[in-house]
Scaffold this active site. Structure first.
Site, mmCIF file in Angstrom:
data_model
loop_
_atom_site.group_PDB
_atom_site.id
_atom_site.type_symbol
_atom_site.label_atom_id
_atom_site.label_comp_id
_atom_site.label_asym_id
_atom_site.label_seq_id
_atom_site.Cartn_x
_atom_site.Cartn_y
_atom_site.Cartn_z
ATOM 1 N N HIS A 130 73.355 64.195 58.726
ATOM 2 C CA HIS A 130 73.313 65.647 58.538
ATOM 3 C C HIS A 130 72.246 65.883 57.463
ATOM 4 O O HIS A 130 72.079 65.046 56.567
ATOM 5 C CB HIS A 130 74.609 66.215 57.968
ATOM 6 C CG HIS A 130 75.831 66.008 58.806
ATOM 7 N ND1 HIS A 130 76.569 64.861 58.761
ATOM 8 C CD2 HIS A 130 76.471 66.836 59.674
ATOM 9 C CE1 HIS A 130 77.606 64.975 59.577
ATOM 10 N NE2 HIS A 130 77.573 66.156 60.148
ATOM 11 N N ASP A 181 73.463 65.280 54.042
ATOM 12 C CA ASP A 181 73.797 63.891 53.691
ATOM 13 C C ASP A 181 72.607 63.233 53.005
ATOM 14 O O ASP A 181 72.781 62.480 52.046
ATOM 15 C CB ASP A 181 74.059 63.023 54.934
ATOM 16 C CG ASP A 181 75.193 63.515 55.806
ATOM 17 O OD1 ASP A 181 76.050 64.241 55.287
ATOM 18 O OD2 ASP A 181 75.204 63.161 56.999
HETATM 19 C C1 XUL Z 1 83.581 65.755 62.546
HETATM 20 C C2 XUL Z 1 82.504 64.958 63.159
HETATM 21 C C3 XUL Z 1 81.150 65.175 62.617
HETATM 22 C C4 XUL Z 1 80.088 65.192 63.658
HETATM 23 C C5 XUL Z 1 78.728 65.568 63.150
HETATM 24 O O1 XUL Z 1 84.830 65.465 63.029
HETATM 25 O O2 XUL Z 1 82.749 64.155 64.013
HETATM 26 O O3 XUL Z 1 80.899 64.200 61.676
HETATM 27 O O4 XUL Z 1 79.991 63.962 64.285
HETATM 28 O O5 XUL Z 1 78.706 66.763 62.502
#
Ligand code: XUL
Ligand code: CO
Length: 438
Positions: free
Chosen positions: A102, A105
Site C-alpha cells: 500500500h 506502507d
Molecule cells: C484486508 C486485506 C488487505 C488487502 C489490501 O483484509 O486483505 O490487506 O489485501 O488492501
C-alpha cells in the site's frame, strides 16, 4: 550494515530428506509442473504491511509486541528507507520473485496531499533501484484508502464528495507509481466501502459513486498505458458491518452493472472466503467460471473465532483444492500468490517471519504438485463432466443456445412421457478419491 536477519542465509531447496526449517522441502523453484517452473506457476509475493508495518498491536495491548528497530525511527523518510532495506533483504533471503505494498506502507503520509505525493514519488525511486538491484518485482500496488480517519465512512462510497475526490487523487498517484515500478496488477480493497447502519445510508448513491470511481480508475489506466490488471479484493465484513464487495459473485454482479466485467478481475483471499461462508476453492472456481480470476491473497482464517486472522496457510487439502481450481482455469496470467499473512503477535523474533513464509511456500508447492496429479489423472474432472453429459444432447444444446421455448420443452416432456431417473452424486466416492491424491 548489520542485517535484521543476521545469521539467516538465503533459503534453499533441500528436499524431503532435510529437517531444516529454514530450507524448502517442497518448493523447488525450477521444477517443472504443468508445463512451467514452480516459480512461474506459483509467483510468490511477500506483502509489506503485515511483516514490515504491523508492530504486533492489538486492541488489548498498549503497544505492539515486535519492537522492530525501524518502527522507532521518527523521521518519515528515514523510517521508510530503513524499512525498505529490511524488506528487500527479506525478499532476497526468502527468494521470492514479487512483493506488494500500500502507498502508506512504503512511506508515511505527509501533512498535505502535495507532501504525500512528493514523499511517495521520492520513495518510488528508492523502490525502483531496489527492484533493479535485487531482481524482485512488484506484483501489485494499492492505495490505503481505509486507515486514515477521513475514510471512516468509506472512500468511493463516502457521503462527502471531498473524501471521494481525495481518494481518487490518492489512487491516481498509486496507480501511476505502480505503473512506473512495472507492477503487474493494481488492487482495490474496499475496506470501508460498506456501511454500519442503513438509517444513515443511501445505498443507491453509494453504489453509483463507487461504480463511477472504478470507471475513473479504468479510464486512467488506459490513459497512462498501464497494461497490468485492475483487481477488486472481495471481503464480506470487518471492518464494515455490511461490505459491498461481499464475495466473488457479488463483485461480478457489481462489475456487470457498471460495464466493467471485462476490465476488472478479482484478488481472492482465503480468509475472506471463510468470512463470506464459502470455501477458498468456491471463490476461485466462481472467478474462473465468470472469467474474472486475477490473483490470490494466500492465507487462512480461524474456523473457531471467525476473525480475519490472516494466518499462514497450513492445510494441504484446502490449499490443494484452491490450486486445483486455479490450474484448471489456466493458472495465473498477471496474478500471483501473495502472502497476505502475518506471524502471531507472540512470534516476536525475526526468524519467525521466515518460519511463517517458508512453511507456507512449502504448503503451496506441495499443493500445486497435488493439483498437478489431479489434473493429469483427470478422474475428478471426468466424474463432473459425466454428471452433466445429458447436456450434450441436441435438445439441451439448442436450449442453451436460446433456440427452444418453454412450450417446446413442455411438448418434449409430454410427448415422450419424460420420467427422469435420479442418479447418485457420488460425493463419498469422490471425497475418497480426493484423499488418494493427498
Ligand atoms: C484486508 C486485506 C488487505 C488487502 C489490501 O483484509 O486483505 O490487506 O489485501 O488492501
Ligand atoms: Co488481502
Amino acid at each position: 550494515m548489520t542485517s535484521y536477519f543476521e545469521g539467516i542465509d538465503k533459503i534453499k531447496y533441500e528436499g524431503l530428506k532435510s529437517d531444516n526449517q529454514l530450507a524448502f522441502r517442497w518448493y523447488d523453484k525450477n521444477k517443472q509442473v504443468l508445463g512451467k517452473s514452480m516459480a512461474e506457476q506459483l509467483r510468490f509475493a511477500v506483502c509489506y504491511w503485515h511483516s514490515f508495518c504491523w508492530n504486533g498491536f492489538d486492541p488489548f495491548g498498549y503497544d505492539g509486541t515486535f519492537t522492530r528497530p525501524w518502527h522507532k525511527i521518527a523521521d518519515v523518510k528515514e523510517q521508510a528507507l530503513a524499512k525498505a532495506d529490511v524488506a528487500f533483504d527479506f525478499f532476497t533471503k526468502l527468494d521470492v520473485p514479487f512483493y506488494c505494498f500500500h502507498d502508506r506502507d512504503v512511506i508515511g503520509e505527509g501533512k498535505t496531499p502535495q507532501e504525500s505525493k512528493k514523499l511517495l514519488w521520492e520513495m518510488s525511486d528508492v523502490l525502483a533501484k531496489k527492484q533493479q538491484d535485487t531482481g524482485v518485482k512488484l506484483l501489485w500496488g494499492t492505495a490505503n484508502a481505509f486507515s486514515n480517519r477521513r475514510y471512516m465512512s468509506g472512500a468511493g462510497t463516502n457521503p462527502d464528495f471531498e473524501v471521494f475526490a481525495f481518494a481518487a487523487a490518492q489512487i491516481r498517484e498509486v496507480l501511476e507509481v505502480t505503473h512506473k515500478l512495472g507492477g503487474e496488477n493494481y488492487v482495490l480493497w474496499g475496506g470501508r466501502e460498506g456501511y454500519e447502519t442503513l438509517i444513515n445510508t443511501d445505498l443507491k448513491k453509494e453504489g453509483q459513486s463507487f461504480g463511477r470511481l472504478l470507471n475513473l480508475i479504468v479510464e486512467h489506466k488506459h490513459k497512462i498505458g498501464f497494461k497490468g490488471t485492475i483487481l477488486i479484493e472481495p471481503k464480506p465484513r470487518e471492518p464494515s458491518k455490511h461490505q459491498y464487495d461481499f464475495d466473488v459473485q457479488t463483485v461480478y454482479g457489481f462489475l456487470k452493472a457498471h460495464g466493467l466485467e471485462k476490465e476488472i478481475k478479482v484478488n481472492i483471499e482465503g480468509n475472506h472466503a471463510t468470512l463470506a461462508g464459502h470455501t477458498f476453492e468456491h471463490e476461485i472456481a466462481m472467478a474462473v467460471a465468470y472469467d474474472i480470476m486475477g490473483s490470490i491473497d494466500m492465507n487462512r482464517g480461524d474456523y473457531q473465532c471467525g476473525w480475519d486472522t490472516d494466518q499462514f496457510p497450513n492445510s494441504i487439502p484446502d490449499t490443494a483444492l484452491a490450486y486445483y481450481y486455479l490450474m484448471q482455469g489456466g493458472g495465473y496470467t498477471t496474478g500471483g500468490t501473495n502472502f497476505d499473512a502475518k506471524v502471531r503477535r507472540q512470534s516476536i523474533d525475526p526468524v519467525d517471519m521466515f518460519y511463517g513464509h517458508v512453511g507456507a511456500m512449502d504448503v503451496c508447492a506441495r499443493s500445486l504438485l497435488i493439483a498437478e496429479q489431479m489434473i493429469n489423472d483427470g478422474k475428478l474432472a471426468k466424474a463432473v463432466s459425466d454428471r452433466y453429459s445429458s447436456w450434450n444432447g441436441q435438445l439441451a444444446q439448442d436450449t442453451l443456445a436460446g433456440k427452444v421455448s418453454l412450450a417446446d420443452l413442455s411438448k418434449y416432456v409430454l410427448d415422450k412421457n419424460v420420467d427422469p431417473a435420479p442418479t447418485s452424486g457420488r460425493q463419498e466416492y469422490l471425497e475418497n478419491l480426493l484423499n488418494q491424491y493427498i
